[in-house]
Design an enzyme around this catalytic site. Structure first.
Site, PDB file in Angstrom:
ATOM      1  CD  GLU A  39      -0.348  -1.411   3.146  1.00 47.58           C
ATOM      2  OE1 GLU A  39      -0.146  -2.384   2.384  1.00 47.58           O
ATOM      3  OE2 GLU A  39      -0.512  -1.519   4.379  1.00 47.58           O
ATOM      4  CG  ASN A  40       5.008   0.974   0.792  1.00 47.74           C
ATOM      5  OD1 ASN A  40       4.425  -0.096   0.655  1.00 47.74           O
ATOM      6  ND2 ASN A  40       6.325   1.069   0.747  1.00 47.74           N
TER       7      ASN A  40
END
Lengths: 224, 221, 221, 224
Positions: free
Chosen positions: D48-49
């Site tokens: 998700e980064n």
């Protein structure tokens, strides 16, 4: 409308631009502004179909079918140009990252609000990016002939055409006059060479005050 | 995972009544090969088309109109095709007009799990009719719901074999947004390259959004 | 137009009470040179920091805490720095916790002129407290308002002299979103190249978002 | 918790994955899943980064400081990987473009709802992307030891810990049991070799029905 009138309006608009600002040009007269910038003024053109750094119209043999402006006309790419999706482009616009939008007008009202997207009695089937630019650009300049083709007034107390936004424009530039919109009303700040306050009063349907400025961002000579 | 297929195979996914998103700004960045195949697809009836324009008369999406495939059009600028105006006046198609930025943002919202959003655009105008208004920080905003598609037909420049997409110049426009917002995404591309040939930093549509790749047949508008 | 300046010149834009957005996911993609300069800036008092984390103890943004520069922190994951927890327990800093996706979307909304938006994330949890809820298509959504900054401190890999930015790998994270959402945007970069050297398709932050460029001095966390 | 237990859980989770699916791995046990996929199953990892196509942990001399996963641990880049901003990454997640999220758990309730972000009595200062993954991923698998370190039950009628979402997970995998969440309740679908329905009944605080499946997406042998 003669092309020389359009060019005259474009030059008068161009005199209000500052070096380095980010500008979005509407279809029609606004498109001409890029070709008539005063010496020493260079602006960066954003086009809402997803490009920053629009260059001039290419020669016929250099046309790239993947490279158009919001009027769907061929353009070129300047060094440092970038491309982005429509959602990002309108994020830029609504998010106030475009300094100045220059838009054409069907009519303008006494508060400086613009009508430029819809004609009464015809089906409403096109709006494009005009509403987004009006709510989002930091400054909006309306560039229009003073009168419509049929000789009727375009700057009127109340528009007969539907408004494009409840936000007024900041500046109205015609071949005769330049009005600033201040405190909810129109202020005549410049009269074109060869025109007069009297002509403008006779041909403007909205009330305005007069506070002429010696130069509108550039020497008078430079804007003709 | 992505499959490379013919236009006809790809368009077999379209069912009557579907909402079909179609990329492009006018004809630029429009998936013309897929649009031509859509015209031949059995399922392409009673469609809702989400696209900025409906092409031009007889060109691009404009071909769907005389073929009576479109029930409703959602977009921002249909006046570039007078046949849309005429069909609308005859009551043959329904039209939902959105400001161009609201259209783009609605599609993005459809792909990004946003339930609805507020924009100033259109507040106080005829396009505000029937929309919920809310005052935020003293300004009028309109509530806008997302748009989603059953199928998206998009156009990219290059794909790798995983389905990652890179775009070219202003042909990008609505394509990456639409790639996120439809159940089945069909991408027409100029070239399919090996995995690893696209720069990871210039992949504008990661492959997880893409279902089918079709090589552009250079169909003219 | 963008100016290339020293960290100290750039940070002189920070005023007491400002909201400062700081890019990075932990220390990756964090503008460490700018953070070090922020610590020395006269105006850097009583700040609201918008950042996913507040660094680690004594590292990155973590340096601001013992220096008592932070009045409030808005982010998603502060537990990676126990000093934040301790300062919060002592009542020294206010904390606003958002789910990471809601944080990112709020920043994007702040930059994109979105008045507010609805997300499912957090509905029915403790983080829904005090938030407006709305049922959309039978699901619970929370209303979220945008975040905006007075100043954004971001990190990119390369800039050209106009201020266009390209990022590297997962150091991109919150940086492009924050570049859109603050009045003054200061970008720390590894390298400043001539205009035209960056690929137009890989410029993730067009130059109109950027005000100042600072060369990274390779400050370690 | 011994590493061998974590690995056993990771293998049991991995047996439920399908070739080619897009998977997001939480911190802790979920991270191990990538290294224990059955033969012939290859998944694509989203973090998700801002990355799709996460590769394995690099050797020490190949660590790139600009390349980490959501646990801030060094990772590598597979061919075909791409990078994107946080807003785009969570758009992917909330927009249901991630097939499966595998998350750790502090507790799970009888409806299959997960608590994995906050501990009562401690200030609430970290949530990260857990809530986004729970509302957005098409399928969520909770990967957890059956009991907490102190021996207390983690699968309980009602959690003492705050819930991470009102959406239940789809599958709960421990070193002893695999529960599917169906019609708002737990169904025991698999018992690990060496464990028993009796042990699971004694050590599970939530009601469940039993409907054992011969294989959970892969032969029993393959998941040990």
């Amino acid at each position: 409308m003669s092309s020389s009138v359009s060019v005259a309006i474009a030059k008068r608009v161009a005199a209000h631009l500052t070096d380095g600002e980010i500008v979005n040009l509407g279809i029609g007269i606004p498109t001409l502004v890029a070709d008539h910038l005063p010496d020493g003024v260079d602006v960066v053109l954003q086009t809402e179909n997803g490009m920053l750094g629009v260059g001039p119209t290419p020669t016929d043999d250099a046309i790239d079918p993947n490279l158009v402006n919001a009027g769907k006309l061929p353009v070129s790419e300047l060094p440092g140009a970038s491309y982005f999706a429509s959602s990002a482009s309108f994020g830029m616009i609504r998010g106030a990252h475009v300094d100045t939008a220059i838009l054409g007008a069907l009519q303008l009202d006494g508060q400086g609000r613009i009508a430029n997207w819809s004609i009464p009695g015809k089906p409403i089937l096109g709006v494009g990016g005009a509403m987004d630019l009006l709510v989002g650009a930091r400054r909006v300049i309306a560039a229009t002939t003073h009168l419509a083709k049929d000789g009727s007034q375009k700057i009127v107390a109340e528009t007969a055409f539907p408004l494009t936004a409840d936000r007024p424009v900041d500046l109205i530039v015609t071949e005769h006059a330049t009005f600033a919109v201040r405190d909810g009303g129109l202020v005549l700040i410049d009269v074109a060479e060869g025109s007069s306050v009297e002509w403008i009063e006779e041909n403007t349907g909205a009330a305005f005050t007069v506070a002429l400025e010696s130069a509108a961002g550039a020497p008078q000579e430079a804007v003709r | 995972m992505v499959s490379v297929c013919s236009p006809a195979e790809a368009l077999a996914h379209v069912q009557p009544g579907d909402t079909v998103m179609v990329g492009g700004f006018g004809l630029v960045g429009a998936p013309l090969t897929l649009i031509a195949a859509l015209l031949e697809a059995d399922g392409a009836r009673d469609l809702t088309i989400v696209s900025n324009n409906l092409g031009e008369p007889g060109r691009g999406l404009g071909k769907l109109l005389p073929a009576r495939r479109v029930r409703k059009a959602i977009g921002s600028y249909f006046t570039s095709n007078r046949e849309v105006v005429e069909a609308h006046l005859r009551g043959e198609i329904e039209v939902e007009l959105l400001p161009q930025g609201t259209l783009a943002e609605s599609i993005r919202a459809g792909g990004a799990g946003i339930g609805a959003f507020y924009v100033r655009t259109g507040a106080g105008t005829l396009l505000a009719e029937g929309k919920e208004e809310r005052i935020i920080d003293g300004e009028r905003y309109l509530l806008q719901f997302p748009l989603k598609g059953d199928v998206a037909l998009i156009r990219a420049h290059k794909a790798d074999k995983l389905g990652n997409l890179a775009y070219l110049k202003t042909a990008r426009n609505f394509n990456p947004d639409m790639a996120t917002a439809a159940k089945t995404v069909i991408a027409e591309v100029d070239e399919i390259v090996e995995v690893g040939e696209l720069s990871p930093e210039e992949i504008a549509t990661p492959h997880l959004f893409v279902d089918h790749l079709v090589r552009s047949e250079g169909v003219s508008a």
